[in-house]
Write a protein that holds these residues in place. Structure first.
Motif, PDB file in Angstrom:
ATOM      1  N   UNK A  11       0.836  -1.199   0.000  1.00 39.68           N
ATOM      2  CA  UNK A  11       0.000   0.000   0.000  1.00 39.68           C
ATOM      3  C   UNK A  11       0.869   1.247   0.000  1.00 39.68           C
ATOM      4  N   UNK A  12       0.292   2.311  -0.509  1.00 36.65           N
ATOM      5  CA  UNK A  12       0.967   3.598  -0.456  1.00 36.65           C
ATOM      6  C   UNK A  12       0.456   4.358   0.765  1.00 36.65           C
ATOM      7  N   UNK A  13       1.236   5.310   1.209  1.00 40.59           N
ATOM      8  CA  UNK A  13       0.800   6.159   2.320  1.00 40.59           C
ATOM      9  C   UNK A  13      -0.507   6.855   1.949  1.00 40.59           C
ATOM     10  N   UNK A  14      -0.621   7.247   0.705  1.00 37.00           N
ATOM     11  CA  UNK A  14      -1.834   7.917   0.207  1.00 37.00           C
ATOM     12  C   UNK A  14      -3.047   6.993   0.341  1.00 37.00           C
ATOM     13  N   UNK A  27       5.381   7.219  14.924  1.00 43.03           N
ATOM     14  CA  UNK A  27       4.688   6.079  15.531  1.00 43.03           C
ATOM     15  C   UNK A  27       3.339   5.815  14.868  1.00 43.03           C
ATOM     16  N   UNK A  28       2.620   6.879  14.499  1.00 45.05           N
ATOM     17  CA  UNK A  28       1.324   6.731  13.828  1.00 45.05           C
ATOM     18  C   UNK A  28       1.492   6.023  12.485  1.00 45.05           C
ATOM     19  N   UNK A  29       2.479   6.459  11.711  1.00 43.13           N
ATOM     20  CA  UNK A  29       2.693   5.880  10.379  1.00 43.13           C
ATOM     21  C   UNK A  29       3.157   4.431  10.496  1.00 43.13           C
ATOM     22  N   UNK A  30       4.075   4.170  11.403  1.00 44.88           N
ATOM     23  CA  UNK A  30       4.548   2.793  11.581  1.00 44.88           C
ATOM     24  C   UNK A  30       3.392   1.905  12.053  1.00 44.88           C
ATOM     25  N   UNK A  42       6.387   8.302  -0.844  1.00 40.77           N
ATOM     26  CA  UNK A  42       6.918   9.178  -1.880  1.00 40.77           C
ATOM     27  C   UNK A  42       7.515  10.418  -1.233  1.00 40.77           C
ATOM     28  N   UNK A  43       8.157  11.245  -2.037  1.00 44.39           N
ATOM     29  CA  UNK A  43       8.730  12.493  -1.522  1.00 44.39           C
ATOM     30  C   UNK A  43       7.687  13.336  -0.813  1.00 44.39           C
ATOM     31  N   UNK A  44       6.478  13.361  -1.328  1.00 43.67           N
ATOM     32  CA  UNK A  44       5.433  14.189  -0.726  1.00 43.67           C
ATOM     33  C   UNK A  44       4.866  13.588   0.556  1.00 43.67           C
ATOM     34  N   UNK A  45       5.205  12.344   0.871  1.00 47.66           N
ATOM     35  CA  UNK A  45       4.714  11.693   2.095  1.00 47.66           C
ATOM     36  C   UNK A  45       5.595  11.953   3.302  1.00 47.66           C
TER      37      UNK A  45
END
Length: 116
Positions: A11-14, A27-30, A42-45
């Motif tokens: 999956x992408x962050x988007x 921590x939220x993203x992980x 991506x760079x924008x993430x």
């Protein structure tokens, strides 16, 4: 924070509706990526300080994802565009088992799917 059908998928962050990756959001993203097989950033993430290696944000991100064994592909079309040290870091990770820098999302998906 992410869809149940994303589990076991790349999956992408988007796609996961993740916030921009800052110190406060590591921590939220992980945590949100624990349900997927691989994550594409991506760079924008990522926040601008991610590219300033002196900030330590990139190292913190890499350590967290490595600790939780979440494969991450960072899509950065021009590694050198963020400076010589960043380009060196990308080059050093060309064979890393969990963290890879790639030039396109297609390249990211190919690498992540090769890990399955």
């Amino acid at each position: 924070m992410h869809d149940a059908d994303a589990a076991g998928q790349v999956a992408t962050a988007r796609e996961l509706n993740l916030p921009i990756l800052t110190w406060a959001e590591v921590s939220t993203v992980v945590g949100a990526s624990l349900g997927v097989y691989g994550l594409i950033l991506t760079e924008s993430d990522v926040a601008p300080e991610f590219f300033d290696l002196r900030s330590g944000l990139a190292g913190e991100v890499f350590q967290k994802f490595t600790n939780y064994r979440v494969p991450v592909a960072l899509v950065i079309p021009d590694f050198a565009g963020h400076g010589e040290r960043f380009a060196e870091l990308a080059h050093e990770h060309r064979r890393h088992p969990l963290i890879r820098f790639v030039h396109s999302e297609a390249e990211a998906r190919t690498w992540l799917h090769s890990l399955e």
